[in-house]
Design a protein around this motif. Sequence first.
Motif, PDB file in Angstrom:
ATOM      1  N   VAL A  92     -46.898  15.426  19.320  1.00 11.96           N
ATOM      2  CA  VAL A  92     -48.242  14.846  19.264  1.00 11.96           C
ATOM      3  C   VAL A  92     -48.973  15.486  18.085  1.00 11.96           C
ATOM      4  CG1 VAL A  92     -50.406  14.467  20.496  1.00 11.96           C
ATOM      5  CG2 VAL A  92     -48.236  14.451  21.755  1.00 11.96           C
ATOM      6  N   ILE A  93     -49.110  14.714  17.017  1.00  9.75           N
ATOM      7  CA  ILE A  93     -49.798  15.212  15.827  1.00  9.75           C
ATOM      8  C   ILE A  93     -51.305  15.028  16.078  1.00  9.75           C
ATOM      9  CG2 ILE A  93     -50.018  15.003  13.320  1.00  9.75           C
ATOM     10  CD1 ILE A  93     -47.168  15.580  13.910  1.00  9.75           C
ATOM     11  N   GLY A  94     -52.040  16.129  16.001  1.00  5.93           N
ATOM     12  CA  GLY A  94     -53.435  16.104  16.447  1.00  5.93           C
ATOM     13  C   GLY A  94     -53.494  16.450  17.930  1.00  5.93           C
ATOM     14  N   GLY A  95     -52.493  17.193  18.382  1.00  7.54           N
ATOM     15  CA  GLY A  95     -52.350  17.518  19.806  1.00  7.54           C
ATOM     16  C   GLY A  95     -53.376  18.507  20.332  1.00  7.54           C
ATOM     17  N   LEU A 110     -59.414  15.822  21.034  1.00  5.68           N
ATOM     18  CA  LEU A 110     -59.926  15.281  22.304  1.00  5.68           C
ATOM     19  C   LEU A 110     -58.841  14.494  23.044  1.00  5.68           C
ATOM     20  CD1 LEU A 110     -62.274  14.542  24.257  1.00  5.68           C
ATOM     21  CD2 LEU A 110     -62.798  12.625  22.735  1.00  5.68           C
ATOM     22  N   ILE A 111     -58.259  13.497  22.380  1.00  7.87           N
ATOM     23  CA  ILE A 111     -57.229  12.676  23.015  1.00  7.87           C
ATOM     24  C   ILE A 111     -55.893  13.425  23.038  1.00  7.87           C
ATOM     25  CG2 ILE A 111     -55.964  10.485  22.933  1.00  7.87           C
ATOM     26  CD1 ILE A 111     -59.031  10.267  23.545  1.00  7.87           C
ATOM     27  N   GLY A 112     -55.565  14.098  21.926  1.00  7.54           N
ATOM     28  CA  GLY A 112     -54.265  14.765  21.813  1.00  7.54           C
ATOM     29  C   GLY A 112     -54.025  15.786  22.912  1.00  7.54           C
ATOM     30  N   GLY A 137     -66.086   2.309   5.310  1.00 10.23           N
ATOM     31  CA  GLY A 137     -65.085   3.155   4.665  1.00 10.23           C
ATOM     32  C   GLY A 137     -64.114   3.738   5.678  1.00 10.23           C
ATOM     33  N   TYR A 138     -64.638   4.143   6.851  1.00  4.83           N
ATOM     34  CA  TYR A 138     -63.765   4.708   7.888  1.00  4.83           C
ATOM     35  C   TYR A 138     -62.730   3.668   8.318  1.00  4.83           C
ATOM     36  CZ  TYR A 138     -62.124   7.062  12.059  1.00  4.83           C
ATOM     37  OH  TYR A 138     -61.310   7.674  12.995  1.00  4.83           O
ATOM     38  N   PHE A 139     -63.192   2.432   8.545  1.00  3.46           N
ATOM     39  CA  PHE A 139     -62.261   1.419   9.042  1.00  3.46           C
ATOM     40  C   PHE A 139     -61.334   0.905   7.943  1.00  3.46           C
ATOM     41  CE2 PHE A 139     -65.220   1.685  12.531  1.00  3.46           C
ATOM     42  CZ  PHE A 139     -64.332   1.764  13.595  1.00  3.46           C
ATOM     43  N   GLN A 195     -64.384   2.207  21.998  1.00  2.00           N
ATOM     44  CA  GLN A 195     -65.123   3.460  21.793  1.00  2.00           C
ATOM     45  C   GLN A 195     -65.006   4.346  23.035  1.00  2.00           C
ATOM     46  OE1 GLN A 195     -66.239   0.339  20.898  1.00  2.00           O
ATOM     47  NE2 GLN A 195     -65.638   0.916  18.840  1.00  2.00           N
ATOM     48  N   PHE A 196     -64.888   5.657  22.806  1.00  2.00           N
ATOM     49  CA  PHE A 196     -64.802   6.607  23.928  1.00  2.00           C
ATOM     50  C   PHE A 196     -66.221   6.887  24.451  1.00  2.00           C
ATOM     51  CE2 PHE A 196     -61.468   8.855  21.020  1.00  2.00           C
ATOM     52  CZ  PHE A 196     -60.636   7.755  21.073  1.00  2.00           C
ATOM     53  N   PHE A 197     -66.361   7.060  25.778  1.00  2.00           N
ATOM     54  CA  PHE A 197     -67.660   7.493  26.331  1.00  2.00           C
ATOM     55  C   PHE A 197     -68.092   8.796  25.641  1.00  2.00           C
ATOM     56  CE2 PHE A 197     -66.384   5.520  30.686  1.00  2.00           C
ATOM     57  CZ  PHE A 197     -66.910   4.302  30.326  1.00  2.00           C
TER      58      PHE A 197
HETATM   59  N1  NAP Z   1     -64.093   7.988  18.734  1.00  3.76           N
HETATM   60  C1  NAP Z   1     -63.774   6.810  19.258  1.00  3.76           C
HETATM   61  O1  NAP Z   1     -64.578   6.203  19.999  1.00  3.76           O
HETATM   62  C2  NAP Z   1     -62.418   6.217  18.947  1.00  3.76           C
HETATM   63  C3  NAP Z   1     -62.091   4.965  19.498  1.00  3.76           C
HETATM   64  C4  NAP Z   1     -60.814   4.456  19.300  1.00  3.76           C
HETATM   65  C5  NAP Z   1     -59.881   5.170  18.541  1.00  3.76           C
HETATM   66  N2  NAP Z   1     -60.225   6.378  17.977  1.00  3.76           N
HETATM   67  C6  NAP Z   1     -59.193   7.118  17.201  1.00  3.76           C
HETATM   68  O2  NAP Z   1     -58.731   8.212  17.978  1.00  3.76           O
HETATM   69  C7  NAP Z   1     -58.086   9.148  17.115  1.00  3.76           C
HETATM   70  C8  NAP Z   1     -58.261  10.563  17.663  1.00  3.76           C
HETATM   71  O3  NAP Z   1     -59.621  10.868  17.826  1.00  3.76           O
HETATM   72  P1  NAP Z   1     -60.114  12.222  18.529  1.00  3.76           P
HETATM   73  O4  NAP Z   1     -61.571  12.040  18.811  1.00  3.76           O
HETATM   74  O5  NAP Z   1     -59.188  12.615  19.644  1.00  3.76           O
HETATM   75  O6  NAP Z   1     -59.941  13.266  17.324  1.00  3.76           O
HETATM   76  P2  NAP Z   1     -60.392  14.810  17.277  1.00  3.76           P
HETATM   77  O7  NAP Z   1     -60.788  15.310  18.628  1.00  3.76           O
HETATM   78  O8  NAP Z   1     -61.335  14.959  16.137  1.00  3.76           O
HETATM   79  O9  NAP Z   1     -59.005  15.536  16.906  1.00  3.76           O
HETATM   80  C9  NAP Z   1     -58.444  15.396  15.638  1.00  3.76           C
HETATM   81  C10 NAP Z   1     -57.094  16.102  15.615  1.00  3.76           C
HETATM   82  O10 NAP Z   1     -56.549  15.931  14.291  1.00  3.76           O
HETATM   83  C11 NAP Z   1     -56.027  17.181  13.872  1.00  3.76           C
HETATM   84  N3  NAP Z   1     -55.948  17.254  12.429  1.00  3.76           N
HETATM   85  C12 NAP Z   1     -56.990  17.246  11.527  1.00  3.76           C
HETATM   86  N4  NAP Z   1     -56.486  17.398  10.284  1.00  3.76           N
HETATM   87  C13 NAP Z   1     -55.131  17.498  10.395  1.00  3.76           C
HETATM   88  C14 NAP Z   1     -54.066  17.670   9.473  1.00  3.76           C
HETATM   89  N5  NAP Z   1     -54.295  17.779   8.159  1.00  3.76           N
HETATM   90  N6  NAP Z   1     -52.806  17.758   9.952  1.00  3.76           N
HETATM   91  C15 NAP Z   1     -52.548  17.654  11.291  1.00  3.76           C
HETATM   92  N7  NAP Z   1     -53.504  17.477  12.218  1.00  3.76           N
HETATM   93  C16 NAP Z   1     -54.791  17.404  11.765  1.00  3.76           C
HETATM   94  C17 NAP Z   1     -57.000  18.200  14.454  1.00  3.76           C
HETATM   95  O11 NAP Z   1     -56.413  19.485  14.429  1.00  3.76           O
HETATM   96  P3  NAP Z   1     -57.332  20.837  14.482  1.00  3.76           P
HETATM   97  O12 NAP Z   1     -57.868  20.903  15.886  1.00  3.76           O
HETATM   98  O13 NAP Z   1     -56.364  21.935  14.183  1.00  3.76           O
HETATM   99  O14 NAP Z   1     -58.398  20.652  13.458  1.00  3.76           O
HETATM  100  C18 NAP Z   1     -57.180  17.631  15.867  1.00  3.76           C
HETATM  101  O15 NAP Z   1     -56.079  18.021  16.671  1.00  3.76           O
HETATM  102  C19 NAP Z   1     -58.677   8.883  15.716  1.00  3.76           C
HETATM  103  O16 NAP Z   1     -57.636   8.461  14.851  1.00  3.76           O
HETATM  104  C20 NAP Z   1     -59.688   7.755  15.914  1.00  3.76           C
HETATM  105  O17 NAP Z   1     -59.658   6.801  14.858  1.00  3.76           O
HETATM  106  C21 NAP Z   1     -61.454   6.900  18.180  1.00  3.76           C
END
Ligand code: NAP
Length: 252
Positions: A5-8, A11-13, A106-108, A132-134
């Motif tokens: 799980v990359i990003g493990g 929040l989701i990871g 830009g994000y999308f 979107q997440f709560f």
């Molecule tokens: N927010 C929403 O409502 C929503 C809705 C649908 C889908 N999403 C998608 O859900 C996904 C995950 O979101 P999230 O909120 O769970 O993210 P998050 O909590 O911000 O976690 C991001 C993860 O990415 C890792 N990361 C950052 N830079 C990295 C790198 N260079 N190499 C490897 N890992 C790296 C971080 O590691 P560190 O902890 O070590 O920094 C962290 O584990 C996103 O792609 C987003 O587009 C979001």
Amino acid sequence: MKIVVIGGTGLIGSKLVNKLREHGHEAVAASPNSGVNTLTGEGLAEVLKGASVVVDVTNSPSWEDAAVMNFFTTSTRNLLTYEATAGVKHHVALSVVGTDQLSESGYFRAKIAQEKLIKESSIPYSIVHATQFFEFLKGLADISIDGGKVHLPHVLFQPMAADDVASGVASVTVGPPVNGIVEIAGPEQFRLDELVRRRLVALKDPRQVIADPNALYSGAKLSERTLLPNNNARLGQTTFETWLNQSAPRAA
Ligand SMILES: NC(=O)c1ccc[n+]([C@@H]2O[C@H](COP(=O)([O-])OP(=O)(O)OC[C@H]3O[C@@H](n4cnc5c(N)ncnc54)[C@H](OP(=O)(O)O)[C@@H]3O)[C@@H](O)[C@H]2O)c1
């Protein structure tokens, strides 16, 4: 099955890793903290050894247009290259419902580029589109500030709990690649401005939320149904009220 799980640690990871382990899989949480960096390639060859599935739930530290585009394209290219060498059989990535219609943002645009790279690669894949997440409702207010007030359009959306997102991604991860998109969403529809207002009230956050038909979502204009999933979406169980009473206090 070894699943990386990359990003493990995110929040989701972090929730996903726990769920996969509960189901008996060898789930490895990879992130810069554990010496795995998808931007530089550091640690990727080692962590992917023997992996059957890779799940990408990373997010960019910066949402500035060029930075986020660089993050998702460089990171995804590196991951797919190392996965091909390691013989990974399934690449799973988390993206957002409505992404294709949000290219003004830009994000999308970066998420669209990420998805294009995955579709064009030789690795069988599944892209999970979540609503979107709560947990992101306050963040949504933070990115929608204009003149000290939160400006959001009065459009429909169907947000979900991060826990249900992780369950949805887990079920796709342990299944066969769909080579397409699976949508997941919450059980109820709301108006974007109204739910963000309710979240801020619950947080005792005094910022006022204005229903503004011209307000943008992360830089993109929304229509009434842009953020809604299609009819085949798999729905999570957690209602907003349940999340607010049970999970939100812990998250805070
Ligand atoms: N927010 C929403 O409502 C929503 C809705 C649908 C889908 N999403 C998608 O859900 C996904 C995950 O979101 P999230 O909120 O769970 O993210 P998050 O909590 O911000 O976690 C991001 C993860 O990415 C890792 N990361 C950052 N830079 C990295 C790198 N260079 N190499 C490897 N890992 C790296 C971080 O590691 P560190 O902890 O070590 O920094 C962290 O584990 C996103 O792609 C987003 O587009 C979001």
